[in-house]
Each structure stands twice: as structure tokens, then as C-alpha cells.
Design a protein around this motif. Structure first.
Motif, mmCIF file in Angstrom:
data_model
loop_
_atom_site.group_PDB
_atom_site.id
_atom_site.type_symbol
_atom_site.label_atom_id
_atom_site.label_comp_id
_atom_site.label_asym_id
_atom_site.label_seq_id
_atom_site.Cartn_x
_atom_site.Cartn_y
_atom_site.Cartn_z
ATOM 1 N N GLN A 71 0.851 -1.182 0.000
ATOM 2 C CA GLN A 71 0.000 0.000 0.000
ATOM 3 C C GLN A 71 0.895 1.243 0.000
ATOM 4 O O GLN A 71 1.879 1.301 0.755
ATOM 5 N N HIS A 72 0.555 2.215 -0.848
ATOM 6 C CA HIS A 72 1.347 3.440 -0.935
ATOM 7 C C HIS A 72 0.413 4.647 -0.979
ATOM 8 O O HIS A 72 -0.571 4.646 -1.733
ATOM 9 N N LYS A 73 0.748 5.668 -0.200
ATOM 10 C CA LYS A 73 0.012 6.933 -0.220
ATOM 11 C C LYS A 73 1.029 8.065 -0.384
ATOM 12 O O LYS A 73 1.917 8.238 0.457
ATOM 13 N N VAL A 74 0.884 8.843 -1.468
ATOM 14 C CA VAL A 74 1.895 9.835 -1.831
ATOM 15 C C VAL A 74 1.230 11.187 -2.058
ATOM 16 O O VAL A 74 0.198 11.283 -2.743
ATOM 17 N N ILE A 105 -4.500 -4.691 -8.591
ATOM 18 C CA ILE A 105 -4.026 -3.310 -8.664
ATOM 19 C C ILE A 105 -5.211 -2.361 -8.461
ATOM 20 O O ILE A 105 -6.188 -2.401 -9.197
ATOM 21 N N ILE A 106 -5.120 -1.537 -7.443
ATOM 22 C CA ILE A 106 -6.144 -0.526 -7.167
ATOM 23 C C ILE A 106 -5.422 0.809 -6.985
ATOM 24 O O ILE A 106 -4.507 0.917 -6.160
ATOM 25 N N ALA A 107 -5.818 1.822 -7.743
ATOM 26 C CA ALA A 107 -5.151 3.119 -7.661
ATOM 27 C C ALA A 107 -6.182 4.232 -7.782
ATOM 28 O O ALA A 107 -7.084 4.170 -8.619
ATOM 29 N N THR A 108 -6.023 5.276 -6.968
ATOM 30 C CA THR A 108 -6.986 6.377 -6.936
ATOM 31 C C THR A 108 -6.253 7.694 -6.729
ATOM 32 O O THR A 108 -5.297 7.763 -5.937
ATOM 33 N N THR A 109 -6.721 8.725 -7.430
ATOM 34 C CA THR A 109 -6.206 10.083 -7.244
ATOM 35 C C THR A 109 -7.254 10.912 -6.509
ATOM 36 O O THR A 109 -8.426 10.935 -6.890
ATOM 37 N N TYR A 110 -6.823 11.609 -5.461
ATOM 38 C CA TYR A 110 -7.702 12.469 -4.663
ATOM 39 C C TYR A 110 -7.297 13.926 -4.876
ATOM 40 O O TYR A 110 -6.111 14.274 -4.775
ATOM 41 N N ASN A 111 -8.287 14.777 -5.146
ATOM 42 C CA ASN A 111 -8.053 16.212 -5.294
ATOM 43 C C ASN A 111 -9.043 16.985 -4.432
ATOM 44 O O ASN A 111 -10.188 16.540 -4.217
ATOM 45 N N LEU A 112 -8.599 18.120 -3.934
ATOM 46 C CA LEU A 112 -9.469 19.019 -3.185
ATOM 47 C C LEU A 112 -9.782 20.221 -4.065
ATOM 48 O O LEU A 112 -8.907 21.059 -4.326
ATOM 49 N N ILE A 113 -11.007 20.288 -4.573
ATOM 50 C CA ILE A 113 -11.414 21.353 -5.496
ATOM 51 C C ILE A 113 -12.612 22.082 -4.896
ATOM 52 O O ILE A 113 -13.673 21.478 -4.661
ATOM 53 N N ASP A 114 -12.440 23.384 -4.632
ATOM 54 C CA ASP A 114 -13.502 24.208 -4.040
ATOM 55 C C ASP A 114 -14.063 23.558 -2.775
ATOM 56 O O ASP A 114 -15.283 23.429 -2.584
ATOM 57 N N ASN A 115 -13.114 23.095 -1.943
ATOM 58 C CA ASN A 115 -13.452 22.467 -0.654
ATOM 59 C C ASN A 115 -14.211 21.153 -0.798
ATOM 60 O O ASN A 115 -14.765 20.647 0.178
ATOM 61 N N ASN A 116 -14.241 20.629 -2.009
ATOM 62 C CA ASN A 116 -14.851 19.320 -2.237
ATOM 63 C C ASN A 116 -13.778 18.308 -2.629
ATOM 64 O O ASN A 116 -12.886 18.618 -3.429
ATOM 65 N N VAL A 117 -13.883 17.106 -2.068
ATOM 66 C CA VAL A 117 -12.934 16.044 -2.397
ATOM 67 C C VAL A 117 -13.442 15.271 -3.607
ATOM 68 O O VAL A 117 -14.579 14.773 -3.602
ATOM 69 N N LEU A 143 -1.223 7.192 -12.435
ATOM 70 C CA LEU A 143 -2.418 7.645 -11.735
ATOM 71 C C LEU A 143 -3.105 8.742 -12.552
ATOM 72 O O LEU A 143 -2.454 9.678 -13.024
ATOM 73 N N PRO A 144 -4.432 8.656 -12.719
ATOM 74 C CA PRO A 144 -5.137 9.633 -13.554
ATOM 75 C C PRO A 144 -5.418 10.947 -12.822
ATOM 76 O O PRO A 144 -5.499 10.989 -11.595
ATOM 77 N N ASN A 145 -5.554 12.022 -13.618
ATOM 78 C CA ASN A 145 -6.024 13.320 -13.119
ATOM 79 C C ASN A 145 -5.158 13.866 -11.983
ATOM 80 O O ASN A 145 -5.661 14.414 -10.994
ATOM 81 N N GLU A 148 -1.223 19.517 -8.989
ATOM 82 C CA GLU A 148 -0.478 19.998 -7.832
ATOM 83 C C GLU A 148 -1.385 19.911 -6.607
ATOM 84 O O GLU A 148 -2.504 20.425 -6.617
ATOM 85 N N GLY A 149 -0.932 19.262 -5.573
ATOM 86 C CA GLY A 149 -1.730 19.091 -4.367
ATOM 87 C C GLY A 149 -2.473 17.773 -4.282
ATOM 88 O O GLY A 149 -3.068 17.461 -3.246
ATOM 89 N N SER A 150 -2.440 16.965 -5.358
ATOM 90 C CA SER A 150 -3.122 15.667 -5.333
ATOM 91 C C SER A 150 -2.502 14.736 -4.296
ATOM 92 O O SER A 150 -1.318 14.833 -3.962
ATOM 93 N N VAL A 151 -3.328 13.842 -3.809
ATOM 94 C CA VAL A 151 -2.833 12.699 -3.043
ATOM 95 C C VAL A 151 -3.190 11.459 -3.835
ATOM 96 O O VAL A 151 -4.335 11.298 -4.278
ATOM 97 N N ILE A 152 -2.217 10.591 -4.062
ATOM 98 C CA ILE A 152 -2.469 9.358 -4.801
ATOM 99 C C ILE A 152 -2.289 8.164 -3.877
ATOM 100 O O ILE A 152 -1.435 8.174 -2.984
ATOM 101 N N THR A 153 -3.124 7.156 -4.069
ATOM 102 C CA THR A 153 -2.970 5.899 -3.347
ATOM 103 C C THR A 153 -2.980 4.766 -4.363
ATOM 104 O O THR A 153 -3.694 4.824 -5.368
ATOM 105 N N TYR A 154 -2.167 3.781 -4.126
ATOM 106 C CA TYR A 154 -2.199 2.590 -4.972
ATOM 107 C C TYR A 154 -1.768 1.388 -4.147
ATOM 108 O O TYR A 154 -0.976 1.498 -3.201
#
Length: 655
Positions: A71-74, A105-117, A143-145, A148-154
């Protein structure tokens, strides 16, 4: 030298502590704090940050395959960190029926846009397989999308049938890591040496025993040795000049299989003793048997060489014969294609074939010789505690003549007799002696490397500054000069001019003897341009610079500074002028020492009659400096650069 710590799994289960793992899943989940993070205070230069990573290796009780769940969180801090969203998983293939694979393989990109995840998941069609070579396949995905500021997990699971290659773990990488954890479960059938590399301390080192974790035929079972290793707040490993392979210093765990005991009691040994390895190498077709091959010296060597009764002179002639007549094909492959018969036929071969031919010719000439196995600087240090033959990638020859020992390598056509390539200066090697047993020996240069410049200029009545430069380089500095000069002499002279646009270079001559001479001596005439400004003359006395910039730029360096060899730099400058001028300003004198007198800078400037005398001496008394010397070396180099750049002589014309 790299620091290794060995944790031996004897699996006697006498020293055991029990522990609970951390709540991995909750830590792996992305939090609002993760997304709002904008910088890493401990390293403001970081472009990405590992927030959390976890690995768990265990033997599948059904298939007996080794499974590793990761598991990796970057955190991606800026655009330069986007590359850390490109993931590559190497897989080994032994043959069509034995290969590694990756699952889940499971991978997800998280972004905070206008205070919404927002979340963007990796799709299956975004995962690619790429054949790397005959025995390796690469699984790749990005990782898609990512912004700057993204958090990725895979996360994924790697499955391998190769228990000899137990999964190691990298606690350090080119970006900092807040938390890195590895869990290993090893059945008692397998006995490993565990090597902790890099000299970093484990924040957690816990072990326990799990009963009957693996069952076999006839009711047999094995307990498992379970370990949890954690490192926290790991700095980024940034490569810098004057280092050997980063594999020597990167904080990580490695496993070396010692023995495997089957459920029927049969034990297979994998880690051998040097005595066993010596016996195997002695019988090996590519090493031992090639080293005893007879060579037709009557055909290969001239009568002058054969009839030479001076052993040292004869050895030098044989060395030059091999050096001049056989070309390195740029391949190491020291345990393959070592046939000296093919080398003699094709006039080209790998490292082993050329130096084995040198060994055999010297031996037949009555000279005591032994081969030395090496690992080159880029290949990393070889393990000393037990034999790992795959870690060696080079062979040189030791010759003993008149009670003096010489290290020889005929691969490089610019080497002087008794020198070895810079790539071989990796602290130590294994001297093979099939009669008395092999042993470790230190690999060090036999000579001091020096750079010496003597500049004398004259200022005439017409305000023309001209004169002569004499330079002498020895050791590895001379080798570098020879390699630069002989392939393209015109380009070499042009580069001297390019380094100082205000100089005219003429009458360049090399006074040393040939491309394998012990030193490199050159002389040339110079004439300054644009040194005069009205009645004043501004002059930097350094026509050449030992170091154009400070090679050390890190805030902190955690691995040694390895120059490879000790050296000394010496520069003298003399400007003769007439009574029409006054010296208004000279550079300030400087004396600086490294701690423990391991280096010295002496810079002086004087006026003697109608002459200005400038002297700079830089001395490095060690080839390798430990990390605690880094801030001092950083200041040391900064001072050298400053002296060479800002030392100005000012002369004013008398009224």
C-alpha cells in the motif's frame, strides 16, 4: 563505506517479542489534512512526499507462493512531483512455467477542489505490460487526473514462486517518507540472512512466532518467524558528485537465502563458504580453466619480449602488447564469453577475456600473478560476510615482481602500467588463490594524483600581457588529460581557450611520452585581451580553475564523500611588470584546514620587486570522507571557488 547490519534468522525462537501491527487501513485512507498539505517543512525542496507505505510478505499456505501486499500513499506537492504518479512493477520470468505476476491493482487520485474532495480511479485499460528483456516484464500505470496538491494511493499484490528471492523493502527513495513499514512472515523451512543497509535506525523492530503457519505432507508443519520493521521521517536520498553506487547507502532490507529444509528433513544449502566458491571457480569453464590455458607466446610475443631477462621490463612489455592489440567490447560479463582463444582470434572481448589473457601471458613469463574479482563503483559494494558471486562484475590482475605488487588492467588503452581504471576504485576486491584460498584485499591507487600549474606573464610597455603556462598532471588527473587530448588534439586546445575567452592560446605542446605515460606535461603560450581599463589593469591570475563550481549543494549528506583517490592541486602565478606601474591591490591571503588536518588550502600573494607572486595549494589527504565532514568540505570547496573567481590584481599606471 556502506553500513550493513545483519539480522540472522536462526529460527530457534529463543529471543521473541510480541507486538500488534498498526491500524494500517485507517492510516492508508486519505484525510483532509493530507489534501490540505502544501509543503514539507523538513525539506522545502521536496516535490512529492510519501505519507505512508506498507508492505507485507508471507507464504501462501495453499500454493506455497510468496505473496507481497503493498500500500502506498503519496502527496504530490508540485508539477515536478508528477513523475511519482508513474508506477512500474518489475516481474521476473524464469521460463514459461515459472514467473511472477501482479494482482489486485487498485489506484486512486484524490483532489481538493472548491473544498470538495474528488476521486478518480485507475481503469483496467490504463494498466500496461511491457517486455523488458528475456527474463523481465514491466507492469506500468499512471495515476489519472494528477494535479499539484493531489494525493495518490495505490495498492497491489505481487506473487512469486521464487522463495530464494524473498521480497526486500526500500525504506528510502528520492523523495522523503513520513512512514514506511514492512512486515515479513517466514516459515521455519527457510533460513535467511537479513541485511539492513544504509546505516539508518529502525523506529520499530519487533518479532514474534506464529505457530503452525504452514503445513506440508505427512502432517508436517512449520512455525513462522514474523517481523515488523518501521522507519519514520526518512530524508530523500539525493545523488551528488563524488559517490559510489547509491545501492551502497539507500536504507533498505535485503534477504539472502541460507538454507531450505524440506518437510521430509532434507536440507538444501544456498549460502556457500569461500572455500566452496574457490573450488567451484577453479573448475569453472569461464574462470579457473581459462586461467590455466596455455598461450602460444612464440606466436604472439616478439623475440625482444621473449628474450628480455628483466622481469619488470618484460611484464611492462607484455602488458603493452595486450593493451595495444586487443579491444574491449564494452561488456563486463565476467563469468561468460571469457574464452581467450576467441579473444586472440577476434582481437576483441570482454573484461575477463582480456585480463585473463594478460594473466596467462605474465604467468608463462615466470611472473607471479593472481586474478582479483571486483565490484565496480557503479555496481555497489560486494558483501564481505558471505560469498555472493553475482555481486562481482570485473576482473583485474595482481602481479608481484621483485617483491613489489602491481594491480593491472589491460582493458583501458590509456592506463599506465600499475594503474587501474577509476571505476575499479571501490575499496576492496577478492584475491583468488586456488592453492591457499582466496582473501579480501584493499583496492587503493598506488600513486598520488596531482595537478600542477606554473604561469609566468610579462607586462610590457605597450600594456600587453603575455607569457607561458607549464602544466603537469599525474595519476588519475593525467589519465583524464590523456583521454581528452589524444583522440582529438585540436578540440582539446580549443577547450582551453573556451574556458577563458580573454586568452589567446598558441604554441601548445605536450612533452610527456605517449598516451600511457605516467604523467601528462603540457606547455603553451598565452596573451591576455581586455585586461586594461584606462590607466588600470584588472587581472584574475587564475588562467585555469581547479573547480568551476562547488559540487556540494545539499543541506545535509548522509553518505560518504568518495573521491576515489587522494590528490593535491598546486598553482603558481608570476607577473613581471616595470617601474611604470604600482600595485594597488592584491588578493587577501587565506589558510584553511579541514578537521583532523584531513585537507588544507593555502593561498598567498606577494610583491617581490617588480613581480607579483600568487600561490594556491589545495591538498586532500583522504580519498574518502565520512558524512560528518560534509559541511566542512562544502565550505572548503566554496572557498576554493571564491579564491579562483574573485582574486583580482589591480595595477595602476604611474603619472
Amino acid at each position: 563505506m556502506a553500513k550493513y547490519y545483519y539480522l540472522f534468522l536462526f529460527l530457534t525462537y529463543s529471543l521473541v517479542t510480541f507486538s500488534q501491527n498498526s491500524d494500517n487501513e485507517s492510516v492508508f485512507r486519505v484525510s483532509l489534512n493530507d489534501l490540505e498539505l502544501t509543503t514539507y517543512p523538513k525539506d522545502s525542496s521536496a516535490n512529492a512526499l510519501v505519507l505512508y507505505e506498507n508492505g507485507k510478505s508471507f507464504v501462501d499456505p495453499t500454493s506455497y507462493n510468496l505473496r507481497t501486499e503493498e500500500q502506498h500513499k503519496v502527496k504530490i506537492l508540485n508539477k515536478d512531483g508528477f513523475k511519482h504518479a508513474n508506477i512500474t512493477i518489475p516481474l521476473y520470468i524464469k521460463d514459461g512455467n515459472a514467473f511472477e505476476k501482479v494482482e489486485h491493482i487498485i489506484a486512486t487520485t484524490y483532489n481538493l477542489i472548491d473544498n470538495n474532495v474528488t476521486t478518480t480511479k485507475l481503469e483496467k485499460d490504463q494498466i500496461f505490460n511491457e517486455k523488458y528483456d528475456e527474463h523481465h516484464t514491466l507492469v506500468k500505470f499512471t495515476l489519472p487526473n494528477v494535479k499539484e496538491g493531489s494525493v495518490i494511493t495505490y495498492s497491489y499484490t505481487k506473487v512469486t514462486p521464487f522463495m530464494f528471492n524473498y521480497r526486500g523493502w526500500d525504506f528510502q527513495s528520492e523523495i522523503p517518507k513520513l512512514y514506511s513499514e514492512y512486515n515479513a512472515s517466514i516459515p521455519g523451512n527457510w533460513n535467511y540472512n537479513i541485511k539492513l543497509i544504509g546505516g539508518k535506525q529502525l523506529a520499530v523492530n519487533e518479532t514474534s512466532i506464529k505457530d503452525a503457519c504452514l503445513t506440508g505432507g505427512n502432517g508436517g508443519s512449520a512455525n513462522c518467524f514474523e517481523a515488523r520493521y518501521v522507519m519514520k521521517d526518512m530524508p530523500a536520498f539525493i545523488e551528488e558528485d563524488y559517490m559510489t553506487s547509491k545501492s551502497n547507502y539507500l536504507a533498505r532490507l535485503e534477504y539472502e537465502l541460507k538454507t531450505f529444509q524440506r518437510f521430509n528433513g532434507i536440507k538444501d544449502d544456498y549460502t556457500k563458504t569461500w572455500k566452496t566458491v574457490d573450488d567451484e571457480l577453479k573448475k569453472d569453464d569461464n574462470i579457473g580453466r581459462q586461467l590455466t590455458k596455455s598461450v602460444d607466446t612464440e606466436t604472439l610475443l616478439s623475440a625482444d619480449i621473449l628474450n628480455n631477462t628483466n622481469l619488470l621490463s618484460k611484464a611492462q612489455d607484455i602488458y603493452k602488447y595486450v593493451q595495444d592489440n586487443y579491444t574491449w567490447n564494452e561488456e563486463y560479463r565476467i563469468f561468460q564469453d571469457t574464452s581467450i582463444k576467441n579473444l586472440i582470434k577476434n582481437k576483441s572481448g570482454n573484461v575477463s577475456s582480456i585480463n585473463i589473457l594478460l594473466h596467462n601471458l605474465l604467468q608463462q613469463a615466470g611472473i607471479e600473478v593472481k586474478p582479483i574479482l571486483l565490484s565496480t563503483r557503479n555496481n555497489g559494494f560486494s558483501t564481505k560476510l558471505f560469498p555472493v558471486i553475482s555481486e562481482f562484475n570485473y576482473i583485474i590482475v595482481q602481479a608481484t615482481i621483485n617483491n613489489k605488487t602491481y594491480l593491472l588492467d589491460a582493458v583501458d588503452k590509456y592506463l599506465n602500467f600499475g594503474d587501474i581504471p577509476f571505476r575499479c576504485l571501490n575499496s576492496y576486491g577478492r584475491l583468488l588463490d586456488f592453492k591457499n584460498g582466496s582473501d579480501w584485499i584493499d583496492i587503493e591507487p598506488s600513486k598520488l594524483s596531482t595537478v600542477q600549474y606554473k604561469v609566468e606573464l610579462n607586462l610590457d610597455d605597450k600594456q600587453v600581457i603575455s607569457g607561458n603556462v607549464n602544466a603537469k598532471n599525474t595519476g588519475y588527473h593525467a589519465l583524464n588529460k590523456r583521454k581528452a587530448y589524444y583522440p582529438n588534439k585540436t578540440e582539446y586546445v580549443n577547450k582551453i581557450h573556451d574556458k577563458n575567452a580573454y586568452l589567446e592560446i598558441s604554441n601548445h605542446k605536450v612533452l610527456s611520452e605517449g598516451k600511457t605515460s605516467e604523467d601528462f606535461i603540457e606547455t603553451y603560450d598565452v596573451e591576455y585581451e581586455n585586461a586594461v581599463s584606462g590607466d588600470n589593469i584588472y587581472l584574475n591570475p587564475f588562467l585555469t580553475k581547479f573547480f568551476s563550481e562547488n559540487p556540494f549543494k545539499l543541506q545535509e549528506r548522509t553518505y560518504p564523500i568518495d573521491f576515489g583517490y587522494k590528490d593535491t592541486y598546486y598553482y603558481t602565478f608570476k607577473l613581471n611588470f616595470n617601474d611604470a606601474y604600482n600595485v594597488l591591490e592584491l588578493p587577501k591571503e587565506i589558510a584553511l584546514n579541514l578537521p583532523d588536518s584531513k585537507g588544507q588550502i593555502i593561498f598567498s600573494s606577494n610583491v617581490l620587486g617588480n613581480s607579483i607572486l600568487i600561490t594556491l595549494k589545495v591538498n586532500f589527504k583522504d580519498a574518502i570522507y565520512q558524512p560528518e565532514y560534509y559541511p566542512y568540505l562544502k565550505e572548503f570547496f566554496s572557498k576554493i571557488v571564491d579564491i579562483q573567481t574573485n582574486s583580482i590584481i589591480l595595477l595602476k599606471k604611474k603619472e
